[in-house]
Each structure stands twice: as structure tokens, then as C-alpha cells.
Design an enzyme around this catalytic site. Structure first.
Site, short mmCIF file in Angstrom:
data_model
loop_
_atom_site.label_atom_id
_atom_site.label_comp_id
_atom_site.label_asym_id
_atom_site.label_seq_id
_atom_site.Cartn_x
_atom_site.Cartn_y
_atom_site.Cartn_z
N SER A 187 -18.50 -2.15 2.75
CA SER A 187 -17.53 -1.30 2.03
C SER A 187 -17.98 -1.07 0.59
CB SER A 187 -16.15 -1.96 2.01
OG SER A 187 -15.73 -2.27 3.31
N HIS A 195 -10.55 -4.12 -1.27
CA HIS A 195 -11.46 -5.09 -0.64
C HIS A 195 -12.90 -4.88 -1.09
CE1 HIS A 195 -11.09 -1.55 1.95
NE2 HIS A 195 -12.32 -1.79 2.37
N ASP A 224 -11.52 5.94 3.43
CA ASP A 224 -11.03 6.97 4.37
C ASP A 224 -10.03 6.36 5.36
OD1 ASP A 224 -13.13 5.54 5.49
OD2 ASP A 224 -14.09 7.27 6.42
N LYS A 228 -21.34 3.85 5.58
CA LYS A 228 -20.89 2.48 5.39
C LYS A 228 -22.09 1.56 5.61
CE LYS A 228 -16.87 -0.42 6.45
NZ LYS A 228 -15.44 -0.35 6.77
N SER A 243 23.90 10.23 -7.83
CA SER A 243 24.57 9.10 -7.20
C SER A 243 24.33 7.81 -7.97
CB SER A 243 24.04 8.90 -5.78
OG SER A 243 24.41 9.98 -4.96
N GLU A 290 10.17 7.02 -1.94
CA GLU A 290 10.49 5.80 -2.67
C GLU A 290 9.28 4.89 -2.86
OE1 GLU A 290 12.20 6.97 -0.08
OE2 GLU A 290 14.06 7.65 -1.03
N HIS A 343 24.88 1.76 -4.63
CA HIS A 343 25.43 1.85 -3.26
C HIS A 343 25.18 0.59 -2.45
CE1 HIS A 343 25.70 5.86 -4.67
NE2 HIS A 343 26.37 6.25 -3.61
N ASP A 392 30.12 6.78 4.12
CA ASP A 392 28.75 7.20 4.43
C ASP A 392 28.11 6.37 5.54
OD1 ASP A 392 28.31 9.50 3.08
OD2 ASP A 392 27.23 8.59 1.40
C1 LIG Z 1 -1.84 -1.93 4.18
C2 LIG Z 1 -3.07 -2.61 4.73
N1 LIG Z 1 -3.29 -2.64 6.05
C3 LIG Z 1 -4.39 -3.28 6.55
C4 LIG Z 1 -5.26 -3.91 5.72
C5 LIG Z 1 -6.46 -4.66 6.28
N2 LIG Z 1 -7.71 -3.94 5.99
C6 LIG Z 1 -8.49 -4.25 4.95
S1 LIG Z 1 -9.82 -3.23 4.79
C7 LIG Z 1 -9.38 -2.35 6.16
C8 LIG Z 1 -10.22 -1.17 6.59
C9 LIG Z 1 -10.32 -0.20 5.47
O1 LIG Z 1 -11.03 0.93 5.83
P1 LIG Z 1 -11.38 2.03 4.75
O2 LIG Z 1 -10.18 2.41 3.97
O3 LIG Z 1 -12.08 3.13 5.46
O4 LIG Z 1 -12.36 1.28 3.73
P2 LIG Z 1 -13.89 0.93 3.94
O5 LIG Z 1 -13.98 -0.56 4.03
O6 LIG Z 1 -14.40 1.60 5.18
O7 LIG Z 1 -14.54 1.43 2.74
C10 LIG Z 1 -8.20 -2.87 6.72
C11 LIG Z 1 -7.58 -2.37 7.95
C12 LIG Z 1 -4.98 -3.86 4.34
N3 LIG Z 1 -5.77 -4.48 3.44
N4 LIG Z 1 -3.92 -3.20 3.87
C1 LIG Z 2 24.87 15.95 -6.32
O1 LIG Z 2 24.66 17.26 -6.76
C2 LIG Z 2 24.63 18.24 -5.75
C3 LIG Z 2 24.24 19.55 -6.37
O2 LIG Z 2 25.09 19.87 -7.45
C4 LIG Z 2 25.97 18.27 -5.02
O3 LIG Z 2 25.93 19.21 -3.97
C5 LIG Z 2 26.25 16.90 -4.47
O4 LIG Z 2 27.52 16.85 -3.89
C6 LIG Z 2 26.17 15.84 -5.57
N1 LIG Z 2 26.29 14.53 -4.97
C7 LIG Z 2 27.11 13.60 -5.42
C8 LIG Z 2 27.06 12.31 -4.71
O5 LIG Z 2 27.84 13.78 -6.37
#
Ligand SMILES: Cc1ncc(C[n+]2csc(CCOP(=O)(O)OP(=O)(O)O)c2C)c(N)n1
Ligand SMILES: *[C@@H]1O[C@H](CO)[C@@H](O)[C@H](O)[C@H]1NC(C)=O
Ligand SMILES: *[C@@H]1O[C@H](CO)[C@@H](O)[C@H](O)[C@H]1NC(C)=O
Length: 608
Positions: free
Chosen positions: A20, A57, A135, A224, A326, A347, A397, A405
Site C-alpha cells: 500500500s 494503513h 481506491d 500496488k 429543530s 451526519e 430530541h 414523531d
Molecule cells: C472502515 C474500515 N473498514 C475496513 C478496514 C480494514 N482495511 C484496512 S486496509 C483495507 C484495504 C484498503 O484498500 P485500499 O483503500 O484500496 O488501500 P490500498 O491498501 O490498496 O492502498 C481494509 C479493508 C479499515 N481499516 N477501515
Molecule cells: C422548519 O422550517 C421549515 C421551512 O420553513 C418548515 O416547513 C418546518 O415545519 C420547520 N420545522 C420545524 C420543526 O419547525
């Protein structure tokens, strides 16, 4: 020269990911000795270009370039992965040249986005951010969340280098060497994408010199294991050290080539245009201004407090994932639009961007969404701890008290999740005053901070001049003759107070405690007060039983003889309904508390 530094990482071959590293030797050499501007003797200088090794890694090649710059001693490379060396198996920030820990794949680009956003919009400086990805890693959805963020915010100071070496760990990658497919995907996400031969120093230098108007993806076709004839482009070598004889012959071959090259390269210094920032003493200039008896939801108090904190501290920034009306981070946005970053419904990326914004102490970062949606970013939060990050998260929430909800929106595992993070502080304020104090304390507390806020409106119970500290509980209700100590937080603290009034009519007195922080928990206040109630404790929480307030209290009193802890919490997957109906059905309302108090008292009377 690049071959010379390749030799350094060969010295690390004994136990790491040689193949790698080999695919990116030229990429790393060009980045560190041609493209990037930085001070090698001062890796965390605010004006330096940034580098994130998302494919963590390949750490040995990162350590090799820092040895080549002279920052690391060559002999230190031989201590790779030893228990007393800073050179861990994957990059960690105890190495000054590392801003964020990597190794859980798919997270580097999100952090790079936070750093590039900070560079362009907050620091308004000229440093660039370079992120090297594998990749195999491109299968992670979080990478594409980051790709979308970068183009939306036109992060033209961001460069992603994709090491398309065809192979992952146990299988070839889905797209193998189809670089044109990567190019089309990157373009579809709004990036400028260029295919290069990743082993051609000339091609790499040329593409990195191009002017930029968009984030740039360099799709580097590589092999590689390049340079290790027996392993080149072959399955079965991922993460394997080379046998001694194979390593020796590869090193010999490199050394013979290095002899013909004696030119040493030095990186160019940065433009010194990112000024130092001080994040000490992020204070509120005045006390909260709530009136006793006023009603406000703690989620709203969070928005009011954050906007106020931002008014007096220019480095406070807020992030949200399309829930700002919210969580009430909207109040911050309305007042400080230039310091609000909308992360949209992504998120995992929001947490990574938060980490990126907070590195090198450039910003005090608050990121908010519904408490329950942080669960999908738990890997990012875990990595934030390893990254020694100081980000603050606000989860609104929480619990069944959100009502109609329904369960998909209810945070019922969040306390367990955040309590388990070693660097975390968990605030659970119960009124407007304590929420404002939590926001101010979080801004000044190292490590991760989580603030759990609620949807229902509840009365102000504290005086605006009340002093709050991390790890300091408040006794909010007591008499000289209490029989049971009840610990509640948020809506359940208010239910406990109502239960106390109910029970008083039957001349049963209880003591009510607000822990304020669930972690650290104020064991002393809880134990001292529970002693006065003969060790009888009831905990009540709007959270599942596992890992929440009740278990925190149990572990705090584990050594006290004669103590009993009776826990009230949510025991099943809930449903929609009115908040008060749900609190009743799931046994955490005032009646349930009063009932539990009577039960505890009658069973201890029977025991006599
Ligand atoms: C979220 C996550 N899943 C699995 C692994 C385990 N893992 C470490 S390296 C690897 C392969 C990575 O392949 P690539 O991104 O192509 O890097 P390369 O070593 O080929 O450069 C894996 C599956 C990890 N480190 N993190
Ligand atoms: C948030 O804003 C949107 C757009 O004004 C509205 O439709 C939605 O009811 C709002 N949500 C809350 C939880 O107030
Ligand atoms: C309980 O006692 C053990 C043994 O003395 C001690 O190691 C531990 O820290 C104590 N735990 C608490 C929560 O006080």
C-alpha cells in the site's frame, strides 16, 4: 531522491503495509518535495499546507517522508509500532505532523473538507489541503458525502489524490483499474477530475501546478506493490511484511539507484497568512436572563446560548445537518451567518467536517442534529477521540418525550454511546439556565463534549447566578427527613419534582438530584445524599436501560454497603403518542416515580 525516501519506508517493511506504501511513493514524493508549501521543522504551523493520509494503513510512507524532510530521525523509523514510539501503526496526532487520526477508512476527506472550509472561509488564508485516499476506501458512503460537500462549497483549495491501485485487502476493488469510471463519478459530484499515471513524477507535478476553480481529484493509476517484483499488482500481499530475503533484494536494488543521485530537495515555505488564534477563555459576558417559572425547551435554550456565545467570541462556529429549526442552531445562523456551516443530511460528514474545523485550534466547533442521528456517525466520533479533538456535539430530541414523531426520531442510545468514549464529557441540562452554562463549559472543556437537549418546554428551576461545573450535581429538592433519593435529568428531573410534591401530601419526603453531567458523574453528591436516605436511590431517565443514567449511578455506588438502586428507564422500542402518554406508558413519569418510591419504602419496611 524519491527512491531514497522509498528506502526509508522499506526499513519499515518488517511489519506493516508495504504494498500500500509502494503504490504512492511517487505521489508522496511529489506532494512533499514539489507541491506542498510548509515548514518541515514546524509541522503544525497555521500557514502550512495540510496533508491527510486517509488510507491510514500506509503510515510508513508518511513517516518516511517526514524522515526525509529531517523532522523525524531515520533511526526512529526502526521503532515503528513499538510501544514506546510515537510511530503507531496508523497516524495519530501525537505525531505533530498529523492533524486527524486515520485508519478507519473513508473519513479523511470529510476532515479535509473541514480544514479546507476553514482555510477558505474562516482563515481566508492561502494554504491548501491535500488528501490521499485508497481506491478500496472509495466504497465508503462517507467519501461521497465529503465529495458533495466540497463541490457545494467550492473548496478550490482542496485536492484529493485517489490511489487507484486496483486491489483492496481481500479482493480487487469493484472498479479495478477503470480510472475513467472514477473520473465520471468525481465529475458528477462537481469536481475537476484528472487521470494521471501515478508513477510518473512529471505528470503528477504538471497536474498539481494547474490553476484551480473547483476541488481537484487526481485519479492516479498505480500498481500496488510497485518496486517489489514478486508482489506487483498481485493479490495476497496486502498488509504482509516481506520475507527477509525479498526485502533485502529490493533494498539493494534501490540503493544501487540512489548512489547515482545526490541532489537533496527542500519544500518551499508557506505564505505566512494564517494568523495565530487563541481559543482560551471562551466566556459569556453576562449571566443567563431567565425568570424563575418561565418555560423553555432546553433545545431552544441551546440555540439562544450558542448565538450569545458567538456574539462575544469570533471563533465560535456552528454546524448542523438540516435540522437547524429543530435543534435551534438556527438562532446562531440568524445572528452569525458567516460562521454557520450547513452540512445537509450527511451526519457522518458533519462530524468529520467538525473535526477538520477544530484542528490546530482554529475554531470552537458546535455541531448539532437530533441526538439519535449521531448514532450513524459513531465511528467518526470514536475517531474524534483518537484524534484528540475538542469538538462539541448537541443532540436534541432525546427520548420518548418528543412524542408524536415516533421512535425513529427518539434518541434512546445516545448516553450509552457518548459515555463509552474515553475523552467525552456528557452534559444533560434540565432548564434554560443550566443549558446556557453547559454551552459555555463545553466551549472550554477539552475532549468531546455532548449536550443532550429535550423538546418539551419545562420550567426554569435555577437562579441565573447559579454556578455550574463539570462533574458537579445539584440537589434541587430536599427536606430534613428524606426517605429516598431520586436522580433524574431533563424531563425526568421535572417529573421527579412533581412526584416529590405528590408524595409530600402523603408525608413522604424525597430528595431530588440533578446530575448536570452524566460523565463525569458527581458520585460524591449522590452518595452523600443517598446516605441521608438510607442508601435508597431511584434513577429515572428518558433513555434505554443500557448504558444511561441508571447504569452510571450504579457504577458510582458499587462499593457502598447497604445501597439499593432502583432504575426506571425505557425498556422497549417506543411508539408515537403525546409526550405525557409516552412517559406514562414507558414508566418514567411522576406517577411511576411516586409508585417506585412507595414500593422501595414498603420493601425496605418488610425487610426489617
Ligand atoms: C472502515 C474500515 N473498514 C475496513 C478496514 C480494514 N482495511 C484496512 S486496509 C483495507 C484495504 C484498503 O484498500 P485500499 O483503500 O484500496 O488501500 P490500498 O491498501 O490498496 O492502498 C481494509 C479493508 C479499515 N481499516 N477501515
Ligand atoms: C422548519 O422550517 C421549515 C421551512 O420553513 C418548515 O416547513 C418546518 O415545519 C420547520 N420545522 C420545524 C420543526 O419547525
Ligand atoms: C470500588 O472499590 C475498588 C476496590 O477498592 C476500587 O478500585 C474502585 O475504584 C471503587 N469504585 C468506585 C466507583 O468507587
Amino acid at each position: 531522491r524519491l527512491l531514497h525516501n522509498s528506502m526509508y519506508f522499506l526499513t519499515c517493511f518488517c511489519c506493516s503495509h508495504p504494498t500500500s506504501c509502494c503504490s504512492v511513493a511517487e505521489i508522496m514524493s511529489v506532494l512533499f518535495f514539489h507541491t506542498m508549501k510548509y515548514r518541515p521543522d514546524d509541522p503544525s504551523n497555521p500557514s502550512n499546507d495540510r496533508f491527510i493520509l486517509s488510507k491510514g494503513h500506509a503510515a510508513p510512507v508518511l513517516y518516511a517522508v517526514w524522515a526525509e524532510t529531517g523532522y523525524l530521525k531515520e533511526s526512529e523509523l526502526l521503532n515503528l509500532r513499538k510501544v514506546d514510539s510515537i510511530l503507531e501503526g496508523h497516524p495519530v496526532p501525537k505525531q505533530q505532523f498529523v492533524d486527524v487520526a486515520t485508519g478507519s477508512l473513508g473519513q479523511g476527506l470529510g476532515a479535509a473538507c473541514g480544514m479546507a472550509y476553514t482555510g477558505k472561509y474562516f482563515d481566508k488564508a492561502s494554504y491548501r489541503v491535500f488528501c490521499l485516499l485508497g481506491d478500496g476506501e472509495m466504497s465508503e458512503g462517507s467519501v461521497w458525502e465529503a465529495m458533495a460537500f466540497a463541490s457545494y462549497y467550492q473548496l478550490d483549495n482542496l485536492v484529493a489524490i485517489l490511489d487507484i491501485n486496483r486491489l483492496g485487502q481481500s479482493d480487487p476493488t469493484p472498479l479495478q483499474h477503470h480510472v475513467e469510471k472514477y473520473q465520471r463519478r468525481c465529475e458528477a459530484f462537481g469536481w475537476h477530475a484528472v487521470i494521471v499515471d501515478g508513477h510518473s513524477v512529471e505528470e503528477l507535478c504538471k497536474v498539481l501546478n494547474q490553476p484551480r476553480h473547483q476541488p481537484l481529484a487526481i485519479i492516479a493509476k498505480t500498481i500496488k506493490g510497485k518496486g517489489i517484483p514478486a508482489a506487483e499488482d498481485k493479490m495476497g500481499w496486502h498488509g504482509k511484511p516481506l520475507p527477509k530475503d525479498m526485502a533485502e533484494s529490493v533494498i539493494k536494488e534501490l540503493q544501487s539507484r540512489i548512489l547515482s543521485c545526490n541532489k537533496r530537495l527542500y519544500p518551499s515555505p508557506p505564505n505566512e497568512d494564517a494568523s495565530p488564534v487563541s481559543l482560551r477563555n471562551i466566556r459569556m459576558p453576562s449571566a443567563p436572563s431567565y425568570k424563575a417559572g418561565d418555560k423553555i425547551a432546553t433545545r431552544k435554550a441551546y440555540g439562544i446560548a450558542l448565538a450569545k456565545l458567538g456574539r462575544y467570541n469570533e471563533h465560535v462556529v456552528a454546524l448542523d445537518g438540516d435540522t437547524k429549526n429543530s435543534t435551534f442552531s438556527e438562532l446562531f445562523k440568524n445572528e452569525h451567518p458567516n460562521r454557520y456551516v450547513e452540512c445537509y443530511i450527511a451526519e457522518q460528514n458533519m462530524v468529520s467536517v467538525a473535526i477538520g474545523c477544530a484542528v490546530r485550534d482554529r475554531n470552537v466547533v458546535f455541531a448539532s442534529t437530533f441526538a439519535t442521528f449521531f448514532t450513524r456517525a459513531y465511528d467518526q466520533l470514536r475517531m474524534a477521540a483518537i484524534s484528540e479533538s475538542n469538538i462539541n456535539l448537541c443532540g436534541s430530541h432525546c427520548g420518548v418525550s418528543i412524542g408524536e414523531d415516533g421512535p425513529s426520531q427518539m434518541g434512546l442510545e445516545d448516553l450509552a454511546m457518548f459515555r463509552a468514549i474515553p475523552t467525552a464529557t456528557v452534559f444533560y441540562p434540565s432548564d434554560g439556565v443550566s443549558t446556557e452554562k453547559a454551552v459555555e463549559l463545553a466551549a472550554n472543556t477539552k475532549g468531546l463534549c455532548f449536550i443532550r437537549t429535550s423538546r418539551p418546554e419545562n420550567s426554569i428551576i435555577y437562579n441565573c447566578n447559579e454556578d455550574f461545573h463539570v462533574g458537579q450535581a445539584k440537589v434541587v429538592y430536599k427536606t430534613n427527613d428524606d426517605h429516598v433519593t431520586v436522580v433524574g435529568a431533563g424531563v425526568t428531573l421535572h417529573e421527579a419534582l412533581a412526584a416529590a410534591e405528590q408524595l409530600k401530601k402523603d408525608r413522604i419526603n424525597i430528595r431530588v438530584i440533578d446530575p448536570f453531567t452524566i460523565k463525569p458523574l458527581d458520585s460524591k453528591t449522590i452518595i452523600d445524599n443517598a446516605r441521608a436516605t438510607r442508601g435508597r436511590i431511584i434513577t429515572v431517565e428518558d433513555h434505554y436501560y443500557e448504558g444511561g443514567l441508571g447504569e452510571a449511578v450504579c457504577s458510582a455506588v458499587v462499593n457502598e454497603t447497604g445501597f439499593t438502586v432502583h432504575r426506571l428507564a425505557v425498556s422497549q422500542v417506543p411508539r408515537s403518542g403525546k409526550p405525557h402518554e409516552l412517559l406514562r406508558i414507558f414508566g418514567i413519569d411522576r406517577d411511576a416515580i411516586a409508585h417506585a418510591v412507595r414500593k422501595v419504602l414498603s420493601s425496605s419496611a418488610n425487610a426489617k
